[in-house]
Write a protein that holds these residues in place. Sequence first.
Motif, PDB file in Angstrom:
ATOM      1  N   ARG A  67       0.814  -1.167   0.129  1.00  0.00           N
ATOM      2  CA  ARG A  67       0.236   0.098  -0.388  1.00  0.00           C
ATOM      3  C   ARG A  67       1.192   1.290  -0.082  1.00  0.00           C
ATOM      4  O   ARG A  67       2.350   1.604   0.019  1.00  0.00           O
ATOM      5  CB  ARG A  67      -1.030  -0.011   1.165  1.00  0.00           C
ATOM      6  CG  ARG A  67      -0.299  -0.134   2.209  1.00  0.00           C
ATOM      7  CD  ARG A  67      -1.295   0.041   3.772  1.00  0.00           C
ATOM      8  NE  ARG A  67      -1.016  -0.314   5.026  1.00  0.00           N
ATOM      9  CZ  ARG A  67      -0.787  -0.401   6.020  1.00  0.00           C
ATOM     10  NH1 ARG A  67      -2.598   0.411   5.958  1.00  0.00           N
ATOM     11  NH2 ARG A  67      -1.016  -0.926   7.262  1.00  0.00           N
ATOM     12  N   GLN A  68       0.148   2.416  -0.186  1.00  0.00           N
ATOM     13  CA  GLN A  68       0.929   3.822  -0.270  1.00  0.00           C
ATOM     14  C   GLN A  68       0.191   4.879   0.944  1.00  0.00           C
ATOM     15  O   GLN A  68      -0.851   4.811   0.171  1.00  0.00           O
ATOM     16  CB  GLN A  68       1.191   4.319  -1.609  1.00  0.00           C
ATOM     17  CG  GLN A  68       1.813   5.700  -1.801  1.00  0.00           C
ATOM     18  CD  GLN A  68       2.150   5.856  -3.167  1.00  0.00           C
ATOM     19  OE1 GLN A  68       1.557   6.223  -4.257  1.00  0.00           O
ATOM     20  NE2 GLN A  68       3.334   6.571  -3.369  1.00  0.00           N
ATOM     21  N   PHE A  69       0.969   5.231   1.605  1.00  0.00           N
ATOM     22  CA  PHE A  69      -0.067   6.076   2.524  1.00  0.00           C
ATOM     23  C   PHE A  69       0.189   7.177   1.877  1.00  0.00           C
ATOM     24  O   PHE A  69       0.982   7.822   0.610  1.00  0.00           O
ATOM     25  CB  PHE A  69       0.981   6.285   3.306  1.00  0.00           C
ATOM     26  CG  PHE A  69       1.302   4.849   4.391  1.00  0.00           C
ATOM     27  CD1 PHE A  69       1.923   4.274   4.196  1.00  0.00           C
ATOM     28  CD2 PHE A  69      -0.296   4.005   5.312  1.00  0.00           C
ATOM     29  CE1 PHE A  69       1.915   2.711   4.820  1.00  0.00           C
ATOM     30  CE2 PHE A  69      -0.094   3.165   5.730  1.00  0.00           C
ATOM     31  CZ  PHE A  69       1.406   2.036   5.386  1.00  0.00           C
ATOM     32  N   PRO A  70      -0.937   8.376   2.565  1.00  0.00           N
ATOM     33  CA  PRO A  70      -0.738   9.718   1.723  1.00  0.00           C
ATOM     34  C   PRO A  70      -0.001  10.757   1.906  1.00  0.00           C
ATOM     35  O   PRO A  70       0.391  11.278   1.468  1.00  0.00           O
ATOM     36  CB  PRO A  70      -1.834  10.197   3.490  1.00  0.00           C
ATOM     37  CG  PRO A  70      -2.512   9.778   3.879  1.00  0.00           C
ATOM     38  CD  PRO A  70      -1.874   8.231   3.800  1.00  0.00           C
ATOM     39  N   ASN A  71       1.470  10.049   2.783  1.00  0.00           N
ATOM     40  CA  ASN A  71       2.645  10.906   2.389  1.00  0.00           C
ATOM     41  C   ASN A  71       3.684  10.139   1.933  1.00  0.00           C
ATOM     42  O   ASN A  71       4.529  10.559   1.647  1.00  0.00           O
ATOM     43  CB  ASN A  71       3.174  10.960   4.120  1.00  0.00           C
ATOM     44  CG  ASN A  71       3.355   9.776   4.016  1.00  0.00           C
ATOM     45  OD1 ASN A  71       3.724   8.886   3.930  1.00  0.00           O
ATOM     46  ND2 ASN A  71       4.675   9.351   5.035  1.00  0.00           N
TER      47      ASN A  71
END
Lengths: 110, 115
Positions: A67-71
Amino acid sequence: EAGVTQSPTHLIKTRGQQATLRCSPISGHTSVYWYQQALGLGLQFLLWYDEGEERNRGNFPPRFSGRQFPNYSSELNVNALELEDSALYLCASSWNSPLHFGNGTRLTVT
Amino acid sequence: DQQVKQNSPSLSVQEGRISILNCDYTNSMFDYFLWYKKYPAEGPTFLISISSIKDKNEDGRFTVFLNKSAKHLSLHIVPSQPGDSAVYFCAASQMIYNQGGKLIFGQGTELSVKP
């Protein structure tokens, strides 16, 4: 400018366990890529994330996920580890540029 | 199916001479090609690239040649220096269809430059 950072540098797991690898991209880069380099092989494309979404994945089973986070940092998860998952896992980031790679996480499955 | 191939696993060259690293590809849809250099315990670092609309790109001691009809590219290093000793990967991508920067890599060629 800080480069792509990956943690941990080394990880030892036993077969059947789960591994979590982390990546922080270069500031301003929104795309994160994961590659696997098994012994004696070239880099095999695993996953591409951009703006929090999975955009493409390579020819790997579903137990490889991430997954990729908001940052824009990213996590790669490998479930039900198998011996052949032992490899160097490289993260790269880009924004309208060639890929910039981190130094990788060496995963050893025993 | 190995779409990008580097058939020489290793190459040894004398300092000051030319190093030529070769790479072949099979997918005619590839339109962007790159070379990366990798030292032990480090990630690959970008070296030089070439678009399919060109047949040559030069950056200092490094020149990449592209022969589209033969589906072949090569990296020339002149003159070679001991610090160039590393594993060199060629990579290719298809920039259309929103492939973004997904790169297909060759297996790598280990270059050793001897003083």
